[in-house]
Enzyme design. Sequence first.
Site, mmCIF file in Angstrom:
data_model
loop_
_atom_site.group_PDB
_atom_site.id
_atom_site.type_symbol
_atom_site.label_atom_id
_atom_site.label_comp_id
_atom_site.label_asym_id
_atom_site.label_seq_id
_atom_site.Cartn_x
_atom_site.Cartn_y
_atom_site.Cartn_z
ATOM 1 N N ASN A 1 0.838 -1.190 0.000
ATOM 2 C CA ASN A 1 0.000 0.000 0.000
ATOM 3 C C ASN A 1 0.876 1.243 0.000
ATOM 4 O OD1 ASN A 1 0.411 0.907 2.854
ATOM 5 N ND2 ASN A 1 -0.394 -1.148 3.224
ATOM 6 N N LYS B 1 -11.871 -3.070 18.334
ATOM 7 C CA LYS B 1 -10.492 -3.488 18.645
ATOM 8 C C LYS B 1 -10.125 -3.187 20.096
ATOM 9 C CE LYS B 1 -9.167 -2.449 13.847
ATOM 10 N NZ LYS B 1 -8.234 -3.306 13.132
HETATM 11 O O1 PMT Z 1 2.774 6.226 6.338
HETATM 12 P P1 PMT Z 1 2.236 7.551 5.805
HETATM 13 O O2 PMT Z 1 2.491 7.706 4.326
HETATM 14 O O3 PMT Z 1 2.766 8.723 6.598
HETATM 15 O O4 PMT Z 1 0.665 7.535 5.967
HETATM 16 C C1 PMT Z 1 0.098 7.531 7.235
HETATM 17 C C2 PMT Z 1 -1.119 6.579 7.314
HETATM 18 C C3 PMT Z 1 -2.215 7.105 6.403
HETATM 19 C C4 PMT Z 1 -0.722 5.158 6.900
HETATM 20 C C5 PMT Z 1 -1.557 6.575 8.826
HETATM 21 O O5 PMT Z 1 -1.916 7.869 9.211
HETATM 22 C C6 PMT Z 1 -2.728 5.617 9.049
HETATM 23 O O6 PMT Z 1 -3.868 5.954 8.842
HETATM 24 N N1 PMT Z 1 -2.429 4.365 9.472
HETATM 25 C C7 PMT Z 1 -3.399 3.283 9.651
HETATM 26 C C8 PMT Z 1 -3.652 2.601 8.338
HETATM 27 C C9 PMT Z 1 -4.666 1.434 8.468
HETATM 28 O O7 PMT Z 1 -4.262 0.310 8.312
HETATM 29 O O8 PMT Z 1 -5.849 1.818 8.865
HETATM 30 P P2 PMT Z 1 -7.131 0.782 8.996
HETATM 31 O O9 PMT Z 1 -8.279 1.702 9.209
HETATM 32 O O10 PMT Z 1 -7.145 -0.127 7.848
HETATM 33 O O11 PMT Z 1 -6.821 -0.045 10.301
HETATM 34 C C10 PMT Z 1 -7.204 0.405 11.602
HETATM 35 C C11 PMT Z 1 -6.134 0.067 12.609
HETATM 36 O O12 PMT Z 1 -6.018 -1.361 12.713
HETATM 37 C C12 PMT Z 1 -4.762 0.575 12.255
HETATM 38 O O13 PMT Z 1 -4.121 1.064 13.417
HETATM 39 C C13 PMT Z 1 -4.049 -0.658 11.709
HETATM 40 O O14 PMT Z 1 -2.646 -0.590 11.968
HETATM 41 C C14 PMT Z 1 -4.708 -1.776 12.482
HETATM 42 N N2 PMT Z 1 -4.783 -3.077 11.787
HETATM 43 C C15 PMT Z 1 -5.240 -3.155 10.528
HETATM 44 C C16 PMT Z 1 -5.345 -4.389 9.898
HETATM 45 C C17 PMT Z 1 -4.967 -5.546 10.618
HETATM 46 N N3 PMT Z 1 -5.034 -6.758 10.065
HETATM 47 N N4 PMT Z 1 -4.524 -5.437 11.880
HETATM 48 C C18 PMT Z 1 -4.456 -4.229 12.486
HETATM 49 O O15 PMT Z 1 -4.074 -4.131 13.655
#
Ligand code: PMT
Length: 396
Positions: A209, A340
């Site tokens: 990504n 979560k």
């Molecule tokens: O790295 P940059 O270019 O600076 O960009 C920053 C960012 C946009 C990546 C950052 O600000 C951000 O939003 N990170 C979280 C990205 C994400 O995976 O979001 P999500 O909404 O899909 O997941 C929610 C949370 O669950 C996140 O904290 C993620 O790390 C976590 N997760 C997701 C999937 C998974 N299988 N396990 C998890 O723990």
Amino acid sequence: MLLSGKKILLGITGGIAAYKICDLIRKYIKSGADVKVVLTPNALNFVTETTLKALTRNQVFIHQFEEFDWKPGHINLSDEADLFVIAPASANSIGKIANGICDNLLTSLVTAFNKPVILAPAMNSKMWQNKFVQKNIAKLANSGFFIIEPEEGELACGYEGQGRLADTEKIFKKTCEILQKQNFLKGKKIIVTAGGTKEPIDPVRFIGNRSSGKMGFAIADAAYKYGAKVCLITTIEVCKPYETIKIDTAQELLSVLTQKFPESDALIMSAAVADYRVKEICDNKIKKDKNEDEINIQLVKNPDILKEISKIKTSSQLVVGFCAETENLIENAVSKMENKNLDFIVANDVSQKEIGFESDYNIVTIIDRQKSDIQTTSKMLKTEIADLLLKRIFSP
Ligand code: PMT
């Protein structure tokens, strides 16, 4: 007094602006700091040892192999100081520092120094614009150095442009700001995750990504700057003055976190983790088949890392998630926080090009478990957001 009890190591390199540092020293001394000066041999062309000795009332350090106790000088001086200020920082010294070269006492000291460093460059404007100088500056800024950029104006060499040492008042204020905030996370062990996971398809391809890691690096750097013991787990190779662990996949991330999380005070999960991985990774590179216009790759769900970590979390530990959404930002963020079992969630809209993924900027909404104080920032640098976030989640 503003700086009483603080120990400042002040490095002066060879540049005409060196004479202005006498004024900076007076400001530090008047505010109660103990100042020790280290000079490069070139700096002696611009200031004298006698002046600096009289102003600081301390020995002035120049030579790498001067007499010290049993500990070498560069270790001794770096151990005792709270902050290292290098002003003026010449293009030559910046280049050496950015590349780990230790050919004099000042460059050896900064290489051994693992606390905050302020660099205030000063040079001819063409030198400042030189792409190698700019690369070195960017490298140092990304490694947690505080850069106080030179100002525009008339330069000693007769040119007009950006290159003058920043006002000593500005350097003084930055010093006070760092030293006063320095230790609010002292004693805390904080894990930060950064970057996008890479789920392999075959030996050469992966599902990834757009995460650049910038948001996570900014948080890890800020936590370190405020005195925390930081462990950065990242998919991108970086050089930081604190522990970094490189991983690729969501499963590797979960395995490192399962081991590391129990001994930490907080986890801040800004990594963009793949929700799915390839079911069967090919041992060899997948070949293009003349007869097939389509191929199918089967995906299976990755573990929800935050959900797994929340199961082993104790009441004294904090778990902070991020939420990347393109629609219904707050509603989806609240639902992820509850699902979560998080203490905070930081929501960002990743549909906007100038913020979120890859950008130096972001706009975030910080939501706490009770949903009692939902705070949305303006468009800010990720480094500024990192400061704000740490203060918010660790406020008593
Ligand atoms: O790295 P940059 O270019 O600076 O960009 C920053 C960012 C946009 C990546 C950052 O600000 C951000 O939003 N990170 C979280 C990205 C994400 O995976 O979001 P999500 O909404 O899909 O997941 C929610 C949370 O669950 C996140 O904290 C993620 O790390 C976590 N997760 C997701 C999937 C998974 N299988 N396990 C998890 O723990």
